[in-house]
Design a protein around this motif. Structure first.
Motif, PDB file in Angstrom:
ATOM      1  N   THR A  48      40.067 -17.515 -26.068  1.00  0.00           N
ATOM      2  CA  THR A  48      40.114 -16.280 -26.856  1.00  0.00           C
ATOM      3  C   THR A  48      38.725 -15.669 -27.000  1.00  0.00           C
ATOM      4  OG1 THR A  48      42.032 -17.098 -28.103  1.00  0.00           O
ATOM      5  CG2 THR A  48      40.778 -15.288 -29.074  1.00  0.00           C
ATOM      6  N   LEU A  49      37.733 -16.513 -27.275  1.00  0.00           N
ATOM      7  CA  LEU A  49      36.362 -16.026 -27.389  1.00  0.00           C
ATOM      8  C   LEU A  49      35.851 -15.487 -26.052  1.00  0.00           C
ATOM      9  CD1 LEU A  49      34.957 -18.883 -29.637  1.00  0.00           C
ATOM     10  CD2 LEU A  49      35.258 -16.481 -30.322  1.00  0.00           C
ATOM     11  N   PHE A  50      36.231 -16.156 -24.962  1.00  0.00           N
ATOM     12  CA  PHE A  50      35.867 -15.679 -23.624  1.00  0.00           C
ATOM     13  C   PHE A  50      36.465 -14.294 -23.375  1.00  0.00           C
ATOM     14  CE2 PHE A  50      37.147 -15.076 -19.217  1.00  0.00           C
ATOM     15  CZ  PHE A  50      35.959 -15.265 -18.524  1.00  0.00           C
ATOM     16  N   ALA A  51      37.739 -14.120 -23.713  1.00  0.00           N
ATOM     17  CA  ALA A  51      38.389 -12.822 -23.518  1.00  0.00           C
ATOM     18  C   ALA A  51      37.739 -11.749 -24.384  1.00  0.00           C
ATOM     19  CB  ALA A  51      39.882 -12.936 -23.846  1.00  0.00           C
ATOM     20  N   PHE A  69      42.111 -10.865 -34.298  1.00  0.00           N
ATOM     21  CA  PHE A  69      42.867 -11.095 -35.525  1.00  0.00           C
ATOM     22  C   PHE A  69      44.097 -11.950 -35.279  1.00  0.00           C
ATOM     23  CE2 PHE A  69      46.015  -9.908 -38.742  1.00  0.00           C
ATOM     24  CZ  PHE A  69      45.289 -10.147 -39.906  1.00  0.00           C
ATOM     25  N   ALA A  70      44.736 -11.767 -34.142  1.00  0.00           N
ATOM     26  CA  ALA A  70      45.997 -12.460 -33.880  1.00  0.00           C
ATOM     27  C   ALA A  70      45.806 -13.869 -33.337  1.00  0.00           C
ATOM     28  CB  ALA A  70      46.844 -11.632 -32.905  1.00  0.00           C
ATOM     29  N   LEU A  71      44.795 -14.089 -32.509  1.00  0.00           N
ATOM     30  CA  LEU A  71      44.715 -15.318 -31.731  1.00  0.00           C
ATOM     31  C   LEU A  71      43.627 -16.303 -32.154  1.00  0.00           C
ATOM     32  CD1 LEU A  71      45.300 -13.900 -28.121  1.00  0.00           C
ATOM     33  CD2 LEU A  71      46.979 -14.799 -29.746  1.00  0.00           C
ATOM     34  N   LEU A  72      42.616 -15.867 -32.892  1.00  0.00           N
ATOM     35  CA  LEU A  72      41.517 -16.779 -33.220  1.00  0.00           C
ATOM     36  C   LEU A  72      41.870 -17.594 -34.469  1.00  0.00           C
ATOM     37  CD1 LEU A  72      38.785 -17.360 -31.847  1.00  0.00           C
ATOM     38  CD2 LEU A  72      37.703 -15.980 -33.622  1.00  0.00           C
ATOM     39  N   ARG A  73      42.831 -18.482 -34.317  1.00  0.00           N
ATOM     40  CA  ARG A  73      43.320 -19.348 -35.392  1.00  0.00           C
ATOM     41  C   ARG A  73      43.494 -20.767 -34.849  1.00  0.00           C
ATOM     42  NH1 ARG A  73      46.083 -16.012 -39.384  1.00  0.00           N
ATOM     43  NH2 ARG A  73      46.078 -13.830 -38.724  1.00  0.00           N
ATOM     44  N   PRO A  74      42.984 -21.795 -35.521  1.00  0.00           N
ATOM     45  CA  PRO A  74      42.192 -21.783 -36.751  1.00  0.00           C
ATOM     46  C   PRO A  74      40.802 -21.196 -36.523  1.00  0.00           C
ATOM     47  CG  PRO A  74      42.217 -23.983 -35.821  1.00  0.00           C
ATOM     48  CD  PRO A  74      43.175 -23.169 -35.002  1.00  0.00           C
TER      49      PRO A  74
END
Length: 419
Positions: A19-22, A195-200
């Motif tokens: 997610t961080l890469f994207a 907002f949607a994917l960076l969990r936890p």
């Protein structure tokens, strides 16, 4: 404070890193497309090349000013909220740039670059978020994988300029407005994704790792101020690497499009190729820099980066055709990457989880202020002395980084890796 408790499993780490890469890919794509045409847009709107460095100066200044509040916000609210908000700020900045080129107030171009810089100051914290997800022995590689996301912008951003410009022209707009409009759309998508994917939240992952790994410093220790942490040779080395590497890279890069169009009399397609090569060097080398830093140590990696910066600054003023200039700018980007990845990893290794985001934000503030000063001066140096004057200044600064790193290493009588 409510403390999240969960198992830090490998699938979770991989998903968050992806997610961080994207996110880094989206940010780099939008920012690179807009920043590349900034100097050309300023020259067109104001009728002088002397102001060509102002958009990037405002962008770098905004990056500096946005880093510290973003770090404090993420320390309190988490990386996810901070990164999502950072993308939304980018939407506003890119829109301002487009409005200026649509015939509204020309100064909106500078304001837009400043606001996009504020956005970048927050989004650059994503590399530290990757470092939060792993333990020390894997940290440089984790950071390098997120920095690698910038290669999407390195390749796609400059190459995206021409089609975005043609699309804007078909709508009856200034072609230079195209990259800004495209950036606004990309940043809106990036905010929703964070907002949607960076969990936890990576901040909570770092604190969980500190609780289960007795080799890591725990949050019960009083967090240090930046200047208290700066007494460490490791922190001094990290800050010097990121600060001097950034100012050398920015000062040369910001005036390269004008060198291509005004002095070499090439086209926007040539600008796209050269900047694509440069940004690819900045990010594609992340495939190896993380492993190099984890294997040979941070200081040696920084020394390699300083050498590459020196080499690039020797080459650029004598590169009179597109391909040679592209090769020199690739080397410049690679040198920056070695300094950036090794410096970021070393700084994270040297900080406790409860102080990281705030001190990392302060570091990025100082790095950005120095880079903004270099970017501003580059426009005046280019207008008076020329491209060779910028290259000479870059050589002096890169040599200073090499010497400073050697000096710090010798003072502690060992290559710094951890405190």
């Amino acid at each position: 404070m409510r403390i999240a408790v969960f198992d830090v499993t490998e699938p979770i780490v991989r998903r968050l890193t992806a997610t961080l890469f994207a996110g880094q890919s989206i940010a780099s794509l939008g920012m690179t497309a807009a920043i590349t045409v900034g100097s050309i847009a300023a020259a067109e709107l104001f009728g002088t090349t002397a102001l060509g460095g102002v958009p990037t100066t405002m962008y770098v200044l905004g990056t500096a000013l946005g880093a510290y509040p973003a770090g404090r916000f993420m320390n309190l609210r988490g990386r996810r909220a901070g990164l999502a908000l950072g993308f939304l700020v980018g939407v506003l900045g890119a829109s301002f740039g487009a409005f200026a080129l649509m015939g509204l107030i020309p100064l909106l171009l500078f304001a837009g670059h400043l606001i996009m810089g504020l956005s970048r100051g927050a989004l650059d914290q994503g590399r530290y978020a990757a470092g939060d997800l792993v333990t020390q022995e894997h940290r440089a590689r984790a950071i390098s994988w997120v920095v690698l996301g910038g290669v999407v912008g390195g390749i796609g951003g400059p190459l995206f300029i021409a089609p975005a410009g043609r699309f804007a022209a078909q709508l009856g707009l200034n072609p230079l407005a195209g990259p800004y409009l495209a950036g606004a759309i990309l940043f809106l998508f990036g905010s929703a994704m964070m907002f949607a994917l960076l969990r936890p939240d990576p901040r909570d992952v770092a604190r969980q790792l500190a609780r289960v790994d007795v080799t890591l410093p725990v949050d019960s220790t009083r967090p240090r101020t930046f200047w208290e942490a700066f007494r460490s040779y490791n922190v001094q080395t990290a800050v010097a690497a990121m600060m001097l590497g950034q100012v050398v890279m920015t000062s040369v890069m910001v005036m390269t499009p004008l060198q291509i169009t005004e002095h070499l009399h090439h086209t926007l397609e040539d600008v796209s190729l050269v900047i694509a090569a440069h940004v690819t060097g900045m990010y594609a080398t992340s495939l190896i820099t993380g492993r190099v830093a984890d294997r040979v140590g941070h200081a040696r990696t920084i020394l390699i980066g300083a050498f590459l910066l020196i080499l690039a600054c020797v080459l650029v003023p004598f590169a009179n055709d597109t391909w040679r200039l592209a090769a020199a700018m690739f080397v410049l980007g690679a040198g920056w990457n070695f300094c950036f990845v090794a410096g970021s990893s070393l700084l994270t290794d040297s900080l406790r989880p409860n102080e990281r985001a705030r001190i990392q934000g302060t570091n990025d503030l100082l790095v950005g202020l120095v880079a903004a000063a270099g970017s501003l001066m580059s426009g005046f140096v280019f207008a008076t002395i020329g491209y060779i004057g910028i290259a000479f200044a870059g050589i002096m600064l890169a040599v200073s980084l090499f010497v400073i790193t050697l000096w710090i290493v010798q003072r502690e009588n060992a290559l710094p890796r951890t405190e």
